[in-house]
Design a protein around this motif. Structure first.
Motif, short mmCIF file in Angstrom:
data_model
loop_
_atom_site.label_atom_id
_atom_site.label_comp_id
_atom_site.label_asym_id
_atom_site.label_seq_id
_atom_site.Cartn_x
_atom_site.Cartn_y
_atom_site.Cartn_z
N ASP A 187 1.05 -1.19 0.05
CA ASP A 187 -0.13 0.32 -0.39
C ASP A 187 1.02 1.36 -0.08
O ASP A 187 2.17 1.79 1.03
N VAL A 188 0.58 1.82 -0.82
CA VAL A 188 1.98 3.63 -1.08
C VAL A 188 0.22 4.60 -1.24
O VAL A 188 -0.48 4.36 -1.47
N ARG A 189 0.71 5.73 -0.06
CA ARG A 189 -0.64 6.91 -0.19
C ARG A 189 0.54 7.93 -0.71
O ARG A 189 1.57 8.47 -0.21
N PHE A 190 0.00 8.80 -1.83
CA PHE A 190 0.91 10.19 -1.29
C PHE A 190 -0.92 11.27 -0.99
O PHE A 190 -2.13 11.18 -0.83
N ASP A 191 -1.21 12.35 0.00
CA ASP A 191 -1.45 13.40 0.81
C ASP A 191 -0.56 14.88 -0.09
O ASP A 191 0.31 14.73 0.02
N PHE A 192 -1.28 15.43 -0.56
CA PHE A 192 -1.20 16.53 -0.83
C PHE A 192 -2.21 18.14 -0.18
O PHE A 192 -3.73 18.07 -0.35
N THR A 193 -1.74 18.43 0.16
CA THR A 193 -2.48 19.96 1.02
C THR A 193 -1.16 21.15 0.67
O THR A 193 -0.08 21.03 0.02
N ASN A 194 -2.70 22.13 0.84
CA ASN A 194 -1.60 23.74 1.12
C ASN A 194 -1.08 23.84 -0.82
O ASN A 194 -0.18 24.12 -1.25
N ILE A 195 -2.26 23.32 -1.48
CA ILE A 195 -2.06 22.93 -3.07
C ILE A 195 -2.23 24.89 -4.04
O ILE A 195 -3.39 25.21 -3.58
N ARG A 196 -1.15 24.79 -4.35
CA ARG A 196 -1.59 26.55 -4.87
C ARG A 196 -1.94 26.48 -6.71
O ARG A 196 -0.64 26.29 -7.16
N THR A 197 -2.36 26.97 -7.25
CA THR A 197 -2.31 27.11 -8.75
C THR A 197 -1.52 27.66 -9.92
O THR A 197 -2.53 28.92 -8.90
N ASN A 198 -1.47 27.44 -10.91
CA ASN A 198 -1.61 28.69 -11.96
C ASN A 198 -0.49 29.63 -10.80
O ASN A 198 -1.36 31.23 -10.95
N VAL A 199 0.65 29.61 -10.32
CA VAL A 199 1.45 30.67 -9.52
C VAL A 199 2.86 30.88 -10.77
O VAL A 199 3.56 31.95 -9.93
N GLY A 200 2.98 30.83 -12.02
CA GLY A 200 3.86 30.95 -12.66
C GLY A 200 5.32 29.89 -12.40
O GLY A 200 6.52 30.94 -12.91
N ILE A 201 4.91 28.87 -12.52
CA ILE A 201 6.17 28.09 -12.20
C ILE A 201 7.19 28.36 -13.28
O ILE A 201 7.01 27.17 -14.06
N PRO A 202 7.95 28.44 -12.79
CA PRO A 202 8.98 28.15 -14.86
C PRO A 202 9.97 26.98 -15.16
O PRO A 202 10.05 25.69 -13.90
#
Length: 226
Positions: A187-202
């Protein structure tokens, strides 16, 4: 009395029209909505926790569409994973080792599922069903965080995960958690928190300058033609 009966009859008819006028969403339709939402996202950053067995890996993840990915870990400290559409690079500071692997993009890792490309592959290779129904349920027992849970069952035995459970924020339609059971029943688990979208990552963020003292090991997993 007759007027009251007519009123109740009309009210019942209007209720039925309202109910049947609503879109009855299927698990497949809901997964498509999530995929479409990620297709509209150019980039995102998030905190990530990867749990495998009793081991937790903690860090921050950056994704740039279509398939740039980087994870900078604080546990294990200074460990880095970078994927730049063609090559996967893993830096293991404990061993002063850099593992490099040419990657066919049809191979999707757990973290890579949280992207438009990854979700497209999941739709093709897995059969979705609501875990308990389309309504939000607690993320965990006694949790106040509500999510919609989808269970994905593989269509083909060649898939690396037998089963995947996606927990999705019903408001943002972003993936909060991915739980997968591998073909080895791990079993493998991935937790995503504090997600910020379209922040302009180069794109430059996905260029990794490895320590000069580290040893390089190329194609440590498989040949890309395998």
């Amino acid at each position: 009395m007759v007027k009251r009966g007519i009123f109740l009859f009309i009210l019942a008819i209007l209720s039925l029209i309202y109910i049947f006028g609503q879109e009855i969403i299927t698990a497949e339709g809901y997964l498509r909505l999530i995929s479409d939402n990620y297709a509209s996202i150019r980039d995102y950053e998030a905190n990530i926790v990867i749990r495998s067995g009793n081991t937790d890996m903690i860090g921050s993840v950056s994704h740039l569409s279509p398939s740039f990915l980087r994870i900078d870990f604080t546990r294990p400290a200074q460990q880095v994973i970078v994927f730049n559409r063609e090559t996967l690079i893993i830096y293991l500071p404990e061993y002063r080792a850099i593992l490099s692997q040419d990657i066919n993009q049809s191979r999707v890792s757990g973290v890579g599922m949280a992207s438009a490309q990854g979700l497209s592959l999941l739709r093709n290779n897995y059969v979705p069903a609501f875990l308990t129904g389309p309504n939000p349920v607690p993320l965990d027992n006694n949790s106040t965080e509500m999510v919609v849970k989808l269970r994905l069952t593989r269509r083909y035995v060649s898939e690396g995960f037998r089963e995947i459970i996606l927990s999705i924020n019903p408001d943002t339609r972003l993936i909060r958690r991915i739980e997968g059971r591998t073909i080895a029943d791990a079993d493998v688990r991935f937790d995503f928190t504090n997600i910020r979208t379209n922040v302009g990552i180069p794109e430059a963020r996905f260029i990794y300058d490895a320590p000069a003292s580290a040893n390089m090991y190329n194609n440590f997993l498989f040949r890309d033609s395998d």
